[in-house]
Scaffold this motif. Structure first.
Motif, PDB file in Angstrom:
ATOM      1  N   ASP A  34     -41.035 -60.411 -22.368  1.00 18.30           N
ATOM      2  CA  ASP A  34     -40.200 -61.460 -22.943  1.00 18.30           C
ATOM      3  C   ASP A  34     -39.609 -60.913 -24.237  1.00 18.30           C
ATOM      4  OD1 ASP A  34     -39.222 -64.106 -22.694  1.00 18.30           O
ATOM      5  OD2 ASP A  34     -40.707 -64.837 -24.127  1.00 18.30           O
ATOM      6  N   VAL A  35     -38.385 -60.424 -24.162  1.00 18.05           N
ATOM      7  CA  VAL A  35     -37.733 -59.798 -25.315  1.00 18.05           C
ATOM      8  C   VAL A  35     -36.756 -60.807 -25.918  1.00 18.05           C
ATOM      9  CG1 VAL A  35     -36.357 -57.850 -26.134  1.00 18.05           C
ATOM     10  CG2 VAL A  35     -37.959 -57.542 -24.210  1.00 18.05           C
ATOM     11  N   ILE A  36     -37.122 -61.330 -27.096  1.00 20.15           N
ATOM     12  CA  ILE A  36     -36.304 -62.333 -27.775  1.00 20.15           C
ATOM     13  C   ILE A  36     -35.460 -61.688 -28.871  1.00 20.15           C
ATOM     14  CG2 ILE A  36     -36.439 -64.413 -29.223  1.00 20.15           C
ATOM     15  CD1 ILE A  36     -39.017 -65.095 -27.670  1.00 20.15           C
ATOM     16  N   SER A  37     -35.975 -60.624 -29.470  1.00 25.02           N
ATOM     17  CA  SER A  37     -35.305 -59.989 -30.612  1.00 25.02           C
ATOM     18  C   SER A  37     -34.449 -58.804 -30.164  1.00 25.02           C
ATOM     19  CB  SER A  37     -36.352 -59.511 -31.618  1.00 25.02           C
ATOM     20  OG  SER A  37     -37.100 -58.452 -31.055  1.00 25.02           O
ATOM     21  N   GLY A  38     -33.729 -58.248 -31.125  1.00 24.69           N
ATOM     22  CA  GLY A  38     -32.964 -57.029 -30.891  1.00 24.69           C
ATOM     23  C   GLY A  38     -31.582 -57.285 -30.320  1.00 24.69           C
ATOM     24  N   PRO A  39     -30.858 -56.188 -30.061  1.00 19.31           N
ATOM     25  CA  PRO A  39     -29.472 -56.313 -29.608  1.00 19.31           C
ATOM     26  C   PRO A  39     -29.326 -56.749 -28.140  1.00 19.31           C
ATOM     27  CG  PRO A  39     -30.099 -54.010 -29.727  1.00 19.31           C
ATOM     28  CD  PRO A  39     -31.250 -54.797 -30.285  1.00 19.31           C
ATOM     29  N   LYS A  40     -30.377 -56.582 -27.324  1.00 21.38           N
ATOM     30  CA  LYS A  40     -30.287 -56.945 -25.900  1.00 21.38           C
ATOM     31  C   LYS A  40     -31.479 -57.808 -25.488  1.00 21.38           C
ATOM     32  CE  LYS A  40     -27.556 -53.623 -23.587  1.00 21.38           C
ATOM     33  NZ  LYS A  40     -27.511 -52.760 -22.449  1.00 21.38           N
ATOM     34  N   PRO A  41     -31.519 -59.052 -25.975  1.00 18.71           N
ATOM     35  CA  PRO A  41     -32.640 -59.915 -25.593  1.00 18.71           C
ATOM     36  C   PRO A  41     -32.596 -60.243 -24.100  1.00 18.71           C
ATOM     37  CG  PRO A  41     -30.992 -61.175 -26.794  1.00 18.71           C
ATOM     38  CD  PRO A  41     -30.557 -59.730 -26.834  1.00 18.71           C
ATOM     39  N   THR A  42     -33.784 -60.422 -23.517  1.00 16.04           N
ATOM     40  CA  THR A  42     -33.878 -60.810 -22.105  1.00 16.04           C
ATOM     41  C   THR A  42     -34.229 -62.288 -21.971  1.00 16.04           C
ATOM     42  OG1 THR A  42     -36.215 -60.184 -21.956  1.00 16.04           O
ATOM     43  CG2 THR A  42     -34.568 -58.477 -21.444  1.00 16.04           C
ATOM     44  N   VAL A  58     -35.309 -75.111 -24.192  1.00 21.89           N
ATOM     45  CA  VAL A  58     -35.196 -74.453 -22.886  1.00 21.89           C
ATOM     46  C   VAL A  58     -34.710 -73.030 -23.125  1.00 21.89           C
ATOM     47  CG1 VAL A  58     -34.069 -74.457 -20.622  1.00 21.89           C
ATOM     48  CG2 VAL A  58     -34.656 -76.635 -21.722  1.00 21.89           C
ATOM     49  N   THR A  59     -35.411 -72.072 -22.531  1.00 25.20           N
ATOM     50  CA  THR A  59     -35.075 -70.657 -22.691  1.00 25.20           C
ATOM     51  C   THR A  59     -34.823 -70.038 -21.317  1.00 25.20           C
ATOM     52  OG1 THR A  59     -36.444 -70.512 -24.678  1.00 25.20           O
ATOM     53  CG2 THR A  59     -35.918 -68.441 -23.564  1.00 25.20           C
ATOM     54  N   MET A  60     -33.642 -69.471 -21.152  1.00 28.08           N
ATOM     55  CA  MET A  60     -33.292 -68.766 -19.901  1.00 28.08           C
ATOM     56  C   MET A  60     -33.824 -67.342 -19.995  1.00 28.08           C
ATOM     57  SD  MET A  60     -31.751 -70.997 -18.059  1.00 28.08           S
ATOM     58  CE  MET A  60     -31.335 -69.937 -16.705  1.00 28.08           C
ATOM     59  N   ILE A  61     -34.306 -66.818 -18.851  1.00 35.15           N
ATOM     60  CA  ILE A  61     -34.880 -65.480 -18.861  1.00 35.15           C
ATOM     61  C   ILE A  61     -34.315 -64.610 -17.744  1.00 35.15           C
ATOM     62  CG2 ILE A  61     -37.032 -66.253 -19.912  1.00 35.15           C
ATOM     63  CD1 ILE A  61     -38.350 -65.968 -17.118  1.00 35.15           C
ATOM     64  N   ASP A  62     -34.239 -63.340 -18.044  1.00 32.21           N
ATOM     65  CA  ASP A  62     -33.997 -62.271 -17.072  1.00 32.21           C
ATOM     66  C   ASP A  62     -34.881 -61.107 -17.543  1.00 32.21           C
ATOM     67  OD1 ASP A  62     -33.101 -60.608 -15.090  1.00 32.21           O
ATOM     68  OD2 ASP A  62     -31.088 -60.348 -15.914  1.00 32.21           O
ATOM     69  N   ASN A  63     -36.185 -61.337 -17.460  1.00 34.91           N
ATOM     70  CA  ASN A  63     -37.169 -60.431 -18.046  1.00 34.91           C
ATOM     71  C   ASN A  63     -37.560 -59.305 -17.099  1.00 34.91           C
ATOM     72  OD1 ASN A  63     -37.223 -62.053 -20.291  1.00 34.91           O
ATOM     73  ND2 ASN A  63     -39.164 -63.018 -19.821  1.00 34.91           N
TER      74      ASN A  63
END
Length: 187
Positions: free
Chosen positions: A51-59, A78-83
């Motif tokens: 689960d990458v929330i930070s940085g230039p390419k969050p998932t 609500v958080t959408m994911i493509d993890n």
């Protein structure tokens, strides 16, 4: 003569409408072999969910913020994911799939998420097959269990459960790596 013609016309149209009813069957039992279903298997999959929330390419991207900024658990968000799903705990480990869907903060008293995600596999014979996880994720529990409610491809008629265990969490960024063990019945 009129009665005979009327009777024949009535029987003709009655036969047509009766035939139409049998052409449209709503449900019926079928032999599972017709769908290529042979013996049911039980499989175990282990991978890491990033689960990458930070940085230039969050998932993971919050698409609905919580109504109250004072909420400690982000209730209503609500958080959408493509993890990415990897074989090992490092994000650079071999990619075996992606978790696509969302999680929503659905508990007011604790940190509990409604998880809905398709585990889309890209590795080996499972490439293109999916498993669907839908359930409650009490994030502060050491091990969380969520149901596997279905699948596609090699996982048609799938059912089972997924156990999630936090492997790593960065409190500052919110980034996390979670170990998943998925047990699934499928054909």
């Amino acid at each position: 003569m009129k009665n005979i013609i009327f009777s024949l016309i009535f029987l003709f149209f009655a036969g047509i409408s009766a035939g139409e009813e049998t052409d449209h069957i709503f449900g019926r039992p079928i032999d599972r072999k017709l769908l290529g279903l042979k013996k049911e298997k039980l499989s175990h999959f282990k991978f890491y969910w990033h689960d990458v929330i930070s940085g230039p390419k969050p998932t993971s991207i919050m698409v609905v913020p919580p109504v109250s900024n004072t909420s400690f658990n982000f209730f209503g968000s609500v958080t959408m994911i493509d993890n990415p799903l990897t074989l090992g705990p490092n994000l650079t480990s071999k990619l075996v799939g992606r978790a696509q869907g969302f999680y929503a903060s659905a508990a007011q008293q604790d940190l509990g998420f409604l998880m809905l995600m398709n585990l889309v596999f890209v590795e080996g014979k499972y490439n293109g097959s999916t498993l669907t996880v839908l359930g409650r994720n009490p994030a502060m529990s050491a091990v969380r269990e969520m149901p596997v409610t279905g699948g596609s491809g090699l996982f048609r008629f799938a059912r089972g459960y997924a156990q999630a265990k936090t492997h790593w969490l960065d409190i500052k960024t919110g980034d996390a790596t979670v170990e998943y063990n998925v047990y699934v019945f499928h054909y």
